[in-house]
Design a protein around this motif. Sequence first.
Motif, PDB file in Angstrom:
ATOM      1  N   PRO A   1       1.080  -1.305   0.036  1.00  0.00           N
ATOM      2  CA  PRO A   1       0.067   0.168   0.009  1.00  0.00           C
ATOM      3  C   PRO A   1       0.591   1.413   0.006  1.00  0.00           C
ATOM      4  CG  PRO A   1      -0.841  -1.677   1.666  1.00  0.00           C
ATOM      5  CD  PRO A   1       0.433  -1.926   1.175  1.00  0.00           C
ATOM      6  N   LEU A   2       1.896   1.111   0.542  1.00  0.00           N
ATOM      7  CA  LEU A   2       2.788   2.397   0.886  1.00  0.00           C
ATOM      8  C   LEU A   2       3.442   2.673  -0.824  1.00  0.00           C
ATOM      9  CD1 LEU A   2       4.624   1.655   3.922  1.00  0.00           C
ATOM     10  CD2 LEU A   2       2.857   3.385   3.704  1.00  0.00           C
ATOM     11  N   PHE A   3       3.969   1.511  -1.406  1.00  0.00           N
ATOM     12  CA  PHE A   3       4.405   1.703  -2.908  1.00  0.00           C
ATOM     13  C   PHE A   3       3.047   2.388  -3.692  1.00  0.00           C
ATOM     14  CE2 PHE A   3       7.591  -1.688  -1.522  1.00  0.00           C
ATOM     15  CZ  PHE A   3       8.702  -0.682  -1.288  1.00  0.00           C
ATOM     16  N   ASP A   4       2.066   1.924  -3.419  1.00  0.00           N
ATOM     17  CA  ASP A   4       0.863   2.246  -4.295  1.00  0.00           C
ATOM     18  C   ASP A   4       0.774   3.696  -4.194  1.00  0.00           C
ATOM     19  OD1 ASP A   4       0.635  -0.392  -5.334  1.00  0.00           O
ATOM     20  OD2 ASP A   4      -0.897  -1.064  -4.301  1.00  0.00           O
ATOM     21  N   THR A   5       0.668   4.032  -2.866  1.00  0.00           N
ATOM     22  CA  THR A   5       0.302   5.560  -2.681  1.00  0.00           C
ATOM     23  C   THR A   5       1.498   6.398  -3.094  1.00  0.00           C
ATOM     24  OG1 THR A   5      -0.512   4.931  -0.481  1.00  0.00           O
ATOM     25  CG2 THR A   5       0.085   7.189  -0.778  1.00  0.00           C
ATOM     26  N   ALA A   6       2.729   5.999  -3.221  1.00  0.00           N
ATOM     27  CA  ALA A   6       3.720   6.541  -3.805  1.00  0.00           C
ATOM     28  C   ALA A   6       3.562   6.814  -5.366  1.00  0.00           C
ATOM     29  CB  ALA A   6       5.382   6.170  -3.331  1.00  0.00           C
ATOM     30  N   ASP A   7       3.328   5.803  -5.847  1.00  0.00           N
ATOM     31  CA  ASP A   7       3.152   5.705  -7.330  1.00  0.00           C
ATOM     32  C   ASP A   7       1.805   6.530  -7.863  1.00  0.00           C
ATOM     33  OD1 ASP A   7       4.973   3.834  -7.906  1.00  0.00           O
ATOM     34  OD2 ASP A   7       3.729   2.243  -8.000  1.00  0.00           O
ATOM     35  N   GLY A   8       0.633   6.812  -6.755  1.00  0.00           N
ATOM     36  CA  GLY A   8      -0.404   7.549  -7.291  1.00  0.00           C
ATOM     37  C   GLY A   8      -0.074   9.045  -7.149  1.00  0.00           C
ATOM     38  N   MET A   9       0.814   9.420  -5.987  1.00  0.00           N
ATOM     39  CA  MET A   9       1.293  10.741  -5.862  1.00  0.00           C
ATOM     40  C   MET A   9       2.127  10.952  -6.901  1.00  0.00           C
ATOM     41  SD  MET A   9       3.975  11.940  -2.622  1.00  0.00           S
ATOM     42  CE  MET A   9       2.972  11.280  -1.504  1.00  0.00           C
ATOM     43  N   ARG A  10       2.785  10.277  -7.428  1.00  0.00           N
ATOM     44  CA  ARG A  10       3.920  10.564  -8.493  1.00  0.00           C
ATOM     45  C   ARG A  10       2.983  10.796  -9.726  1.00  0.00           C
ATOM     46  NH1 ARG A  10       5.488   7.934 -13.055  1.00  0.00           N
ATOM     47  NH2 ARG A  10       7.920   8.455 -13.674  1.00  0.00           N
ATOM     48  N   THR A  11       1.985   9.946  -9.932  1.00  0.00           N
ATOM     49  CA  THR A  11       1.145  10.011 -11.392  1.00  0.00           C
ATOM     50  C   THR A  11       0.358  11.420 -11.269  1.00  0.00           C
ATOM     51  OG1 THR A  11       0.915   7.650 -11.420  1.00  0.00           O
ATOM     52  CG2 THR A  11      -0.855   8.922 -12.450  1.00  0.00           C
ATOM     53  N   ASP A  12      -0.404  11.634  -9.912  1.00  0.00           N
ATOM     54  CA  ASP A  12      -1.154  12.784  -9.755  1.00  0.00           C
ATOM     55  C   ASP A  12      -0.208  14.083  -9.996  1.00  0.00           C
ATOM     56  OD1 ASP A  12      -3.584  14.098  -9.057  1.00  0.00           O
ATOM     57  OD2 ASP A  12      -2.460  14.859  -7.327  1.00  0.00           O
ATOM     58  N   LEU A  13       0.882  14.151  -9.522  1.00  0.00           N
ATOM     59  CA  LEU A  13       1.927  15.330  -9.693  1.00  0.00           C
ATOM     60  C   LEU A  13       2.175  15.580 -11.082  1.00  0.00           C
ATOM     61  CD1 LEU A  13       4.237  14.924  -6.550  1.00  0.00           C
ATOM     62  CD2 LEU A  13       2.402  16.673  -6.843  1.00  0.00           C
TER      63      LEU A  13
END
Length: 69
Positions: free
Chosen positions: A29-41
């Motif tokens: 879940p932490l890696f998924d959140t970081a990936d989502g943050m990256r995609t959003d930015l």
Amino acid sequence: MFGPKTPTVDEQRQAAAEAGMTALTLLTPLFDTADGMRTDLLRRGWSEPIVEHIAGAWLASVLVQGVTG
């Protein structure tokens, strides 16, 4: 003869595999959140190097908080 029985190599392998799967389950879940943050930015127009830095710094800080409590 005395004290706890020393685990066999197969038992040690099994324990290591189970620990790895547990870690993966907790970290996904932490890696998924970081990936989502990256995609959003990136979608918002931030530059790739800055986005990588922000997502990486966030992930590192969360991992350190998990280790240090």
